[in-house]
Design an enzyme around this catalytic site. Structure first.
Site, PDB file in Angstrom:
ATOM      1  N   LYS A  98      -1.927   3.554   3.060  1.00  0.00           N
ATOM      2  CA  LYS A  98      -1.566   2.812   2.182  1.00  0.00           C
ATOM      3  C   LYS A  98      -0.175   3.291   1.559  1.00  0.00           C
ATOM      4  CE  LYS A  98      -3.937   0.049  -1.216  1.00  0.00           C
ATOM      5  NZ  LYS A  98      -3.525  -1.687  -0.520  1.00  0.00           N
TER       6      LYS A  98
HETATM    7  N1  PPE Z   1      -4.510  -5.172   3.872  1.00  0.00           N
HETATM    8  C1  PPE Z   1      -3.216  -4.732   2.903  1.00  0.00           C
HETATM    9  C2  PPE Z   1      -1.822  -4.938   3.558  1.00  0.00           C
HETATM   10  C3  PPE Z   1      -3.486  -4.498   1.745  1.00  0.00           C
HETATM   11  O1  PPE Z   1      -2.666  -4.227   0.905  1.00  0.00           O
HETATM   12  C4  PPE Z   1      -4.962  -4.491   1.395  1.00  0.00           C
HETATM   13  C5  PPE Z   1      -5.398  -4.213  -0.085  1.00  0.00           C
HETATM   14  C6  PPE Z   1      -5.771  -4.723   2.300  1.00  0.00           C
HETATM   15  C7  PPE Z   1      -5.437  -5.169   3.589  1.00  0.00           C
HETATM   16  C8  PPE Z   1      -7.358  -4.797   1.901  1.00  0.00           C
HETATM   17  O2  PPE Z   1      -7.778  -3.487   1.662  1.00  0.00           O
HETATM   18  P1  PPE Z   1      -9.079  -2.940   0.993  1.00  0.00           P
HETATM   19  O3  PPE Z   1      -8.511  -3.142  -0.562  1.00  0.00           O
HETATM   20  O4  PPE Z   1      -9.536  -1.702   1.197  1.00  0.00           O
HETATM   21  O5  PPE Z   1     -10.113  -4.080   1.097  1.00  0.00           O
HETATM   22  N2  PPE Z   1      -4.551  -4.371  -0.997  1.00  0.00           N
HETATM   23  C9  PPE Z   1      -4.508  -4.039  -2.239  1.00  0.00           C
HETATM   24  C10 PPE Z   1      -2.971  -4.195  -2.977  1.00  0.00           C
HETATM   25  C11 PPE Z   1      -2.845  -5.339  -3.522  1.00  0.00           C
HETATM   26  C12 PPE Z   1      -1.689  -5.623  -4.684  1.00  0.00           C
HETATM   27  O6  PPE Z   1      -1.325  -6.611  -4.698  1.00  0.00           O
HETATM   28  O7  PPE Z   1      -1.109  -4.523  -4.835  1.00  0.00           O
HETATM   29  C13 PPE Z   1      -5.715  -4.268  -3.158  1.00  0.00           C
HETATM   30  O8  PPE Z   1      -6.455  -5.269  -2.790  1.00  0.00           O
HETATM   31  O9  PPE Z   1      -5.898  -3.461  -3.891  1.00  0.00           O
END
Ligand code: PPE
Length: 318
Positions: free
Chosen positions: A159
């Site tokens: 991330k």
């Molecule tokens: N894919 C991406 C690209 C992504 O950014 C997230 C989280 C996920 C999948 C889901 O991951 P998880 O949160 O572990 O289930 N995106 C984060 C950022 C959002 C933002 O706008 O900033 C979040 O959900 O916190």
């Protein structure tokens, strides 16, 4: 930046919201190398609050930093404790928590050299990610004209801030065409993920989600897989195409911010009946029971804290 009445944890100290500043020559600002997280804390049914899967998020923060070769000058334990302290100090019963480890100023130029590594953590209330009604009615999505970045160009397991240029372009494109969210395909044309979410479809009573090859290892994705298995719903981590998405019975996004958001339309094609389907609703309601501490089976995913006992502020300014 609008001021908020919350303190930010900055390199081990609590500072006022408006004092959490970075210098113009911050390395990360120019080149995009920072590891960050998104975590949610929920108010539970019994007056307490709990952070959802905190340890997994801290582990992923350190994994992202490891991939980026950023050495966080705090331990996982210190980071974990800092998050709980921050919620306490700010009396936050529910919050979105955003830790970020970034490369500070010093030498300009690509190689970060000996530039200092900073760790900051902000926490603040953040409601429904994809707008009012998103969770109950579902949202519209558009397959993006941007391809999800390739696995040897960007590190998709991490991330990392710079990865999100791809997501921001896709998100802005999708919303400017009137859709709520973007769906990105991988470099081979298979469905990868949303701009900030993982994606699932339901066909013939079974769940399908893209394998982890070119996407973020979502913690909500993992939770949904485990909840579905507990519900006796079959789950396959298998590639699928955009047309399979069009003919899915149900589809939904998962993410910390997005939680479980039903998708009712993709590229102007109605998905299923154009409203949240029965499996989506079942998983969504189980998920909310779990995060609110109502499900004894998954209590291990919650780190309880009491936002009514603020700790003493160590420092007013950095
Ligand atoms: N894919 C991406 C690209 C992504 O950014 C997230 C989280 C996920 C999948 C889901 O991951 P998880 O949160 O572990 O289930 N995106 C984060 C950022 C959002 C933002 O706008 O900033 C979040 O959900 O916190």
């Amino acid at each position: 930046m609008t001021s908020k009445p919350y303190r930010i944890w900055f390199d081990g100290e609590f500072v006022a919201w408006e004092d959490a500043q970075v210098h113009l020559l911050t390395h990360t600002l120019h080149y995009g190398l920072a590891a960050f997280e998104g975590i949610r804390a929920y108010r539970c049914s019994d007056e307490r609050s709990a952070v959802f899967r905190l340890q997994e998020h801290v582990d992923r923060l350190f994994a992202s930093a490891h991939i980026a070769r950023i050495e966080i000058p705090f331990t996982k334990e210190e980071t974990h404790n800092a998050i709980i302290e921050l919620l306490n100090i700010n009396y936050l019963e529910e919050a979105y928590i955003r830790p970020i480890a970034y490369i500070g100023g010093g030498k300009v130029g690509l190689h970060p050299g000996d530039n200092p590594i900073h760790l900051a953590i902000a926490a603040y209330p953040w409601g429904t990610y994809l707008g009012e009604g998103a969770l109950s009615k579902g949202i519209s999505a558009k397959v993006s004209s941007y391809t999800r970045m390739g696995v040897n160009s960007f590190m998709t397991k991490a991330k990392i801030s710079g990865n999100y240029v791809n997501s921001v372009l896709a998100k802005v494109e999708a919303t400017s065409y009137g859709s709520d969210e973007a769906i990105l395909l991988d470099s081979e044309g298979y469905v990868a993920e949303g701009s900030g979410e993982n994606i699932f479809i339901v066909r013939n009573g079974k769940l399908k989600t893209p394998p982890l090859t070119s996407i973020l290892e979502g913690i909500t994705r993992d939770s949904v897989i485990k909840i579905a298995q507990d519900e006796g719903i079959e789950v396959e981590a298998e590639r699928f195409t955009r047309d399979e998405l069009y003919i899915a019975d149900e589809a939904f996004f998962t993410g910390t911010a997005a939680e479980i958001t039903p998708i009712r339309e993709v590229d102007k094609r109605t998905i299923g009946k154009g409203k949240p389907g029965p499996i989506t609703k079942r998983l969504q309601s189980r998920f909310f029971d779990i995060v609110e501490g109502k499900d004894p089976k998954f209590l291990g995913w919650l780190e309880f804290f009491s936002a009514t006992a603020p700790l003493k502020v160590k420092s007013e300014s950095k």
